[in-house]
Every structure is written in structure tokens, then in C-alpha cells.
Design an enzyme around this catalytic site. Sequence first.
Site, PDB file in Angstrom:
ATOM      1  N   GLU A 177       0.843  -1.368  -0.170  1.00  0.00           N
ATOM      2  CA  GLU A 177      -0.120  -0.075  -0.045  1.00  0.00           C
ATOM      3  C   GLU A 177       0.853   1.310  -0.009  1.00  0.00           C
ATOM      4  O   GLU A 177       1.712   1.383   0.990  1.00  0.00           O
ATOM      5  CB  GLU A 177      -1.016   0.097   1.291  1.00  0.00           C
ATOM      6  CG  GLU A 177      -1.941   1.076   1.459  1.00  0.00           C
ATOM      7  CD  GLU A 177      -2.589   1.166   2.744  1.00  0.00           C
ATOM      8  OE1 GLU A 177      -3.459   2.245   2.633  1.00  0.00           O
ATOM      9  OE2 GLU A 177      -2.269   0.422   3.246  1.00  0.00           O
TER      10      GLU A 177
ATOM     11  N   GLU B  35      -9.765   9.225   5.782  1.00  0.00           N
ATOM     12  CA  GLU B  35      -9.809   8.590   7.128  1.00  0.00           C
ATOM     13  C   GLU B  35     -10.093   9.252   8.472  1.00  0.00           C
ATOM     14  O   GLU B  35      -9.288   9.859   8.837  1.00  0.00           O
ATOM     15  CB  GLU B  35      -8.443   7.626   7.164  1.00  0.00           C
ATOM     16  CG  GLU B  35      -8.022   6.443   6.228  1.00  0.00           C
ATOM     17  CD  GLU B  35      -6.751   5.884   6.452  1.00  0.00           C
ATOM     18  OE1 GLU B  35      -6.593   4.740   6.018  1.00  0.00           O
ATOM     19  OE2 GLU B  35      -5.818   6.576   7.120  1.00  0.00           O
TER      20      GLU B  35
END
Length: 377
Positions: A150, A233
Site C-alpha cells: 500500500e 480516514e
Amino acid sequence: MRRTLRAIVAVGLAAASSIVAVTLGGAASADTQICEQYGSTVIQNRYVVQNNRWGTTAQQCINVTSNGFEIITQNGSSPTNGAPTAYPSVFLGCHYTNCSPGTNLPIQVSQISSATSSINYRYVSNGIYNASYDIWLDPSPKRDGVNQMEIMIWFNRQGPIQPIGSPVGNANIDGRNWEVWRGSNGSNNVISYVAPSAISSANLNLLAFINDTRNRGAITNSWYLTSIQAGFEPWQGGVGLAVTNFSAAVNGGGNNPPPSNPPPTTPPPSGSGSCAVKYTANAWNNGFTADVQITNTGSSTINGWALAYSLPSGQQVTNSWNATVNQSGSSVTARNVGHNGTISPGGTASFGYQGTLNGSYANPTSFTLNGTTCSRS
């Protein structure tokens, strides 16, 4: 891509009440609202917008427009030393078998001629959150589950939160300076590029970030780009956060070789003999354990490592510690976790694992670290 742990978090599976019930892969008109936990819809017949509330059972709702989305309800809250509540985002590619219409992803890195994106964020002053752009890669053309690598681009962060792992230096990429963090969340490896101050809009050369990650030894050109995603997030609050515009394009048909003069930010060991491996095993009838010690015998610091080798027939890794160990057939790749990714000249890093054994036991015969052959010690 989420539904993977940044910390050990119980993901609530209770269904939230939805303002509008939206099925996976449905087409969005203006101002479509999604409250379903993993609800998603398609915009521009090209991208998928997803609610992706994976870290809390509390309701989150997003308002989807033709160009992006806005968080309109966020009732969840998570401690800032753990995982966020969600990753509402818009993406191109494949996420847990949900693929954007007509996508050419996954695509092998070596075949990418260009990868570009445009993004506009709208921020709010309340709440604790980051604005993150994710690039996901895997050794296989994976369309479901968690990928092994990621890349996170942090455009903004508010509150006492930080990326996975620890800082490993700085990099100048795509005309900007970024603080680079590296680590593992237990499910996948993460390299994060953190902006020193908030960026609300950008035109990105995604291939530059992929190449920098490759130059750090985290991936190779044989890996696959599976998805690119932009969103937020939130740990606490975040109502009003929005992606007001998103576009992305990945073009194939090219050849993306390593640059002739790769950046010196995180050099791998240079030359044969610049690393040494000590492999100590304890075997019994149907199992074994192995302790592995890597020594940097070169003159440059190693920032991030991947140790590759082959296990003899009949050996299968079952669990590991102090490294992320993946096995495909007889081929094994062990990658550092957050606390042991840096090995100074003369320094060591260690990890271990347990496995099953079918037949007689034998040690691996050769090791390569970031592509360089190591001596045995």
C-alpha cells in the site's frame, strides 16, 4: 482499499439504517446518499464511490455527486493510537471484487507507460482525520482481498495521528518534498508520503510514486497495480469533508524499466557480499522453526528490505514474527516490519517463523536481499 487492520479492531457487521439503499455497482445520479456499511455506486461510468465503513458499527453516510462525494453523517469515533473508523473513497480499479467499469487494472508495473490523476479535496477544521490517496500493488493480478503493498499519499492530516511505521527520510517526488514513513499494519506493507502542509488540489504523476517505492526494494516491475483510491480516514468527526473532483488514467503498452540512476534515498546493498545471512533451524518429525539474521556488510544504510529465497520441498511457512513472510510454491519473500526496516552498516535485523515439514529437513541454500546475493554466515 480497506477492510484491513491498521490496528486490531473489531469490524462491526450490524447493518446501519440507510437513507437510500444502494447496491454494489449501481449507477449514481447527482446527490445519491449511501449509508450502507460497504455500499458503493458508479460515477461517470468509470469510477466507484464507496462508503467503506470498516472500523466502527456507528453510522456513516456519504453524499455522492457526479464528480466525488461528501461525508454528511459521521457518528463513529476511534482512539487516535489505533485504526480509523472508515475509508470513504472514490477509486479506479478493483477493490474486494468490486471493479470499476471497463478498468484495465490490474496491470503489471512493467507495462505501465503513464499513470496520472487529478484530485481536489475540501477540508473542515473540526475532527481528526487524514486525506489520503492510496495506490495498491500485489505480486499477482489480484482483484479480491488485501494486497501486499500500500502506497499512501497524505495530502493533509488533522489531529494527533501518524502513518504506519516510522520515518525513514524524505523524497522529492512529482515536484514536491515528502516525508517518507515505512512499516506494516500486520496485513500489508505500507510506504507513506506525507505532505509538510495541507494540499487541497494536485495533478499527480502516480508512476513517480510507484517508481520510488520500487527503488526502495518494496516491489519489482513484475508486480501489479490493482487500484488507485482517494478519500478520507476519519478517527473523530469529519462531517463536511469532500472529494470535489477525481480523475485517473493508467495507460499500458509501455515498458517501465528501472531508471539508470535511481534516487539515492534508500539504496539497496550494492555488490555481492554486502549482506550476510545466518539461518538457524530446529526441525522435528512434521514441523520446524527458523531464526534468520541479516547483517549489512556494506557501507550504506539499508532502508527497507526484502529477503528472497527458496524453501526445499515439503516445507510450508505457517506463521512468522518480526517480518511479513509470504510463500508461493517454494519461493519465500520476507519483508521488514516497521521497527526493523533500517539496517546500518555492520548492523543486523532478525526475524523468525514456524512451518510444517513433510519429509526430511534441509536448509535453504541461497539468499538475495533487495535483489543482491548475500553470503552465508
